[in-house]
Scaffold this motif. Structure first.
Motif, PDB file in Angstrom:
ATOM      1  N   GLU A  12       1.055  -1.124  -0.053  1.00 59.76           N
ATOM      2  CA  GLU A  12       0.144   0.155   0.031  1.00 59.76           C
ATOM      3  C   GLU A  12       0.866   1.234  -0.111  1.00 59.76           C
ATOM      4  OE1 GLU A  12      -0.220  -1.259   4.567  1.00 59.76           O
ATOM      5  OE2 GLU A  12       0.159  -2.363   2.517  1.00 59.76           O
ATOM      6  N   TYR A  13       2.042   1.315   0.151  1.00 63.87           N
ATOM      7  CA  TYR A  13       3.128   2.352   0.172  1.00 63.87           C
ATOM      8  C   TYR A  13       4.031   2.287  -0.964  1.00 63.87           C
ATOM      9  CZ  TYR A  13       2.291   2.135   5.211  1.00 63.87           C
ATOM     10  OH  TYR A  13       1.883   2.219   6.710  1.00 63.87           O
ATOM     11  N   PHE A  14       3.646   3.567  -1.681  1.00 64.99           N
ATOM     12  CA  PHE A  14       4.131   3.877  -3.197  1.00 64.99           C
ATOM     13  C   PHE A  14       5.120   4.985  -2.681  1.00 64.99           C
ATOM     14  CE2 PHE A  14       0.484   1.620  -4.137  1.00 64.99           C
ATOM     15  CZ  PHE A  14       0.797   0.957  -5.281  1.00 64.99           C
ATOM     16  N   ILE A  15       6.688   4.555  -2.371  1.00 66.22           N
ATOM     17  CA  ILE A  15       7.674   5.465  -1.943  1.00 66.22           C
ATOM     18  C   ILE A  15       8.619   5.324  -2.757  1.00 66.22           C
ATOM     19  CG2 ILE A  15       8.946   6.070  -0.028  1.00 66.22           C
ATOM     20  CD1 ILE A  15       6.126   6.101   0.740  1.00 66.22           C
ATOM     21  N   LYS A  34       6.479  10.403  -1.683  1.00 68.17           N
ATOM     22  CA  LYS A  34       5.238   9.681  -1.389  1.00 68.17           C
ATOM     23  C   LYS A  34       3.959   9.576  -2.439  1.00 68.17           C
ATOM     24  CE  LYS A  34       1.684   8.186   2.015  1.00 68.17           C
ATOM     25  NZ  LYS A  34       0.488   8.718   1.280  1.00 68.17           N
ATOM     26  N   ASP A  35       4.250   8.781  -3.433  1.00 71.06           N
ATOM     27  CA  ASP A  35       3.196   8.837  -4.379  1.00 71.06           C
ATOM     28  C   ASP A  35       1.877   8.321  -4.062  1.00 71.06           C
ATOM     29  OD1 ASP A  35       5.143   9.507  -6.168  1.00 71.06           O
ATOM     30  OD2 ASP A  35       5.253   7.481  -7.343  1.00 71.06           O
ATOM     31  N   ILE A  36       0.771   8.712  -4.762  1.00 65.23           N
ATOM     32  CA  ILE A  36      -0.407   8.487  -4.548  1.00 65.23           C
ATOM     33  C   ILE A  36      -1.152   7.173  -5.357  1.00 65.23           C
ATOM     34  CG2 ILE A  36      -3.051   9.131  -4.133  1.00 65.23           C
ATOM     35  CD1 ILE A  36      -2.010  12.060  -3.859  1.00 65.23           C
ATOM     36  N   ALA A  37      -1.407   6.054  -5.042  1.00 62.56           N
ATOM     37  CA  ALA A  37      -1.750   4.764  -5.739  1.00 62.56           C
ATOM     38  C   ALA A  37      -2.625   5.239  -7.002  1.00 62.56           C
ATOM     39  CB  ALA A  37      -2.003   3.839  -4.905  1.00 62.56           C
ATOM     40  N   PHE A 261       4.225   6.585 -12.788  1.00 67.65           N
ATOM     41  CA  PHE A 261       4.057   7.110 -11.657  1.00 67.65           C
ATOM     42  C   PHE A 261       3.806   5.831 -10.634  1.00 67.65           C
ATOM     43  CE2 PHE A 261       2.060   9.881 -15.128  1.00 67.65           C
ATOM     44  CZ  PHE A 261       2.803  10.930 -14.733  1.00 67.65           C
ATOM     45  N   SER A 262       3.291   6.125  -9.526  1.00 68.46           N
ATOM     46  CA  SER A 262       2.845   5.017  -8.708  1.00 68.46           C
ATOM     47  C   SER A 262       3.938   4.012  -8.363  1.00 68.46           C
ATOM     48  CB  SER A 262       1.385   4.231  -8.935  1.00 68.46           C
ATOM     49  OG  SER A 262       0.406   5.143  -8.944  1.00 68.46           O
ATOM     50  N   ARG A 263       5.330   4.462  -7.707  1.00 69.06           N
ATOM     51  CA  ARG A 263       6.350   3.939  -7.901  1.00 69.06           C
ATOM     52  C   ARG A 263       6.515   3.250  -6.357  1.00 69.06           C
ATOM     53  NH1 ARG A 263       9.183   9.343  -9.399  1.00 69.06           N
ATOM     54  NH2 ARG A 263       7.661  10.097  -7.934  1.00 69.06           N
TER      55      ARG A 263
END
Length: 409
Positions: A12-15, A34-37, A261-263
């Motif tokens: 759940e963490y896209f960092i 901190k990306d947003i999924a 994105f969403s990395r």
């Protein structure tokens, strides 16, 4: 179901853009964006700091810093790649915003919360990185392309000596893109950065250069890791190296959802040659573990994909989705102990053939026609033992498919 070692944090963490540091308490800390999924944008308005004492179980210390705390940049939309430094009991968080302005915040705790000090004058491009040498002199690096710069920091760690500003790398000599990160190893300065040596100048490589001087004279040595193929939308990479419990690691990120994105942050063990060079490593699913036991695994943990297939977050589920005929998914490395059965939880429209390759040898084909519903399909395979790579190849007459997990038993 086993969580993959890569990505490094819970799914759940896209960092992305992670700088790793080991402080005096012996724990390893990750500082990243901190990306947003599922959103087609870089980064969010806040940072979280993560720490671990074993590289497998991680603590999310919550919001360390937010744009809500930055009074001088109310017009900013996101916080880009950060770094952190420690000096005389204070942790200094260096951050930047999309227009290139950089600032610093402080805390007496490695995971914050950090209190904003303000902007850093004369530092006017993204990706600040800070290195403190053995004599206590601190340096700050920042910038993209030929706008990359380094300068000496004053003792207060919040101002630079503008007369010391110089350009440490270049596009022509190093194919520098962005993402500076500096470590001193055996008296040499290792400069890790995003470079564009491969794939038609895509910024998927973490390359490095070495010098006897922290501000100049860096000789390009090669690529540490290349994340090309982690996702159909692969575009950039950004990371760091750090030594923890006697082992060096490279931290990097992979994009998801078929976008840049969403990395997710990932990590691999690295080694140095006798000449002081870093040997290039491959992307793996097992990451710092080396190999993961056979059993049930999330299909989205593929470390390399071809075609249209990608990692997708769907509500609270993580899937290998949007599979088309001809796509492949690779998993490195799984440790087998005589398993003789292979099963897949999948959904498809039409007939989906899932060909199983173990170390590039075909071990069988699962035939699935689930009529748009999730079903588990099982087949016997020849007994497998040892550490192996797994590749799934998707063929057949189907319009689209997705897989939740696969199992060996």
């Amino acid at each position: 179901m086993k969580h993959p070692v890569n990505p490094l944090l819970p799914l759940e963490y896209f960092i992305p853009d992670v700088e790793a540091h080991v402080w005096n308490d012996g724990r390893i800390y990750l500082y990243g964006s901190k990306d947003i999924a599922g959103e087609k944008t870089y980064c969010s308005r806040e940072y979280h700091v993560f720490s671990s004492d074993n590289m497998t179980k991680w603590v999310d210390h919550g919001v360390a810093f937010s744009l809500d705390d930055v009074s001088w940049a109310k017009d900013a939309s996101a916080l880009y790649a950060p770094d952190c430094a420690y000096k005389d009991g204070t942790y200094y968080l260096y951050y930047c915003i999309p227009d290139g302005r950089c600032g610093v915040a402080t805390s007496n705790c490695p995971y914050g919360p950090f209190k904003d000090v303000g902007p850093i004058e004369h530092v006017t491009m993204i990706d600040p990185a800070v290195f403190i040498d053995d004599d206590g002199q601190a340096y700050i690096y920042w910038g993209q392309f030929d706008g990359v710069r380094v300068a000496k920091l004053k003792d207060n760690m919040t101002e630079i000596y503008p007369e010391t500003i110089t350009q440490p790398l270049s596009v022509a000599e190093h194919e520098f893109h962005e993402g500076s990160s500096i470590k001193k190893i055996n008296g040499k300065y290792y400069y890790l950065f995003t470079d564009t040596h491969r794939h038609g100048n895509k910024a998927t490589c973490l390359g490095y250069a070495v010098s006897d001087n922290p501000m100049a004279g860096f000789e390009y040595r090669g690529v540490v890791i290349d994340n090309y193929g982690c996702d159909p939308g692969t575009w950039n990479n950004h990371g760091s190296i750090e030594k923890f419990n006697g082992q060096w690691y490279v931290f990097y990120h992979r994009s998801t959802h078929g976008w840049e994105f969403s990395r997710h942050v990932c990590a691999e063990s690295i080694t140095f040659t006798e000449e002081g060079n870093i040997e290039e490593v491959e992307m793996t699913t097992s990451g710092v573990a080396g190999a993961i036991p056979a059993g049930e695994h999330l299909a989205c943990s593929a470390c390399k994909m071809t075609g249209n297939v990608r990692f997708v977050k769907e509500e609270n589920r993580y899937l290998l989705a949007e599979i088309k005929p001809g796509d492949t998914a690779l998993y490195r490395y799984i440790k087998f102990n005589g398993e003789e059965n292979f099963s897949v939880k999948c959904k498809c429209f039409g007939r989906l053939n899932i060909e199983l390759y173990i170390d590039e040898k075909c071990y069988g084909v699962l035939l699935a026609d689930t009529q748009g519903e999730y079903k588990e399909i099982t087949a016997e395979i020849p007994a497998v033992s040892g550490v192996k790579s797994i590749e799934l190849k998707f063929t057949g007459n189907f319009s689209e498919g997705e897989i939740e997990s696969f199992s060996f038993f």
